[in-house]
Design a protein around this motif. Structure first.
Motif: not given
Length: 200
Positions: A154-180
């Motif tokens: 999902w993304q809002d109509w202005r593309a200012e926020s979003g959510v999704g499903i991500g696959y990480f081959p190695t476990s992500p850290g607490t500082d991992t960021l993804i452009a949603t």
């Protein structure tokens, strides 16, 4: 065989109850499918959800009034139980979690195949998803994002926020960021399984 007045009333009472059950089931379906509905019909999905709530509430009240006037107290109690039980279920359910978890479990095998292709370098940067997974992404594609494969749910109509499903081959850290979205960064916040995370 002649239809008696009593059996005719019973049939009408049953129809009222079934009608109430039907509008509440429609509302449950709308709540569950809110992400795909917003992707398909945008802001009209919110109007559809409001219309479903209005139909379920007003339909229940109308059926209750008619059944009480007919002194069909058992049927009226049935309508009341359906309305209150459905309302409580709808109000207390985390629909985002329910949708995401159920979709992940329904498509676990296809997502595992997609992850394997990603690990083997067989996916282009914006790969068209298999038809069974296409509804999980707003554009029907899986996107490479740094160290992850990302499906924008999902993304809002202005593309200012979003959510999704991500696959990480190695476990992500607490500082991992993804452009949603164009104007938003998300983090893996909940582990789904098999290297897949809910990103918000």
């Amino acid at each position: 065989m002649p239809v008696t007045e009593g059996s005719s009333r019973t049939t009408h009472n049953r129809r009222f109850l079934l009608g109430v059950v039907g509008v509440w089931l429609l509302l449950v379906a709308c709540c569950y499918l809110m992400y795909p509905l917003i992707d398909a019909i945008s802001l009209l999905a919110l109007l559809a959800l409001a219309a479903c709530w209005l139909s379920a509430g007003s339909g229940s009240v109308l059926a209750l009034i008619v059944l009480l006037r007919r002194r069909a107290y058992g049927w009226a109690a049935g309508v009341l139980v359906v309305a209150l039980g459905s309302g409580l279920l709808l109000w207390t359910t985390d629909w985002e979690r329910t949708y995401v978890d159920s979709q992940f479990h329904l498509h676990r095998n296809q997502l595992a195949e997609l992850a394997a292709r990603y690990r083997n370098g067989q996916l282009p940067s914006a790969s068209v998803l298999p038809w069974r997974l296409r509804h999980l992404s707003i554009d029907g594609r899986a996107h490479k994002r740094d160290s992850a494969l990302y499906l924008p749910v999902w993304q809002d109509w202005r593309a200012e926020s979003g959510v999704g499903i991500g696959y990480f081959p190695t476990s992500p850290g607490t500082d991992t960021l993804i452009a949603t979205a164009a104007g938003d960064m998300g983090q893996p916040v909940r582990y789904l399984g098999d290297g897949w995370w809910w990103v918000a």
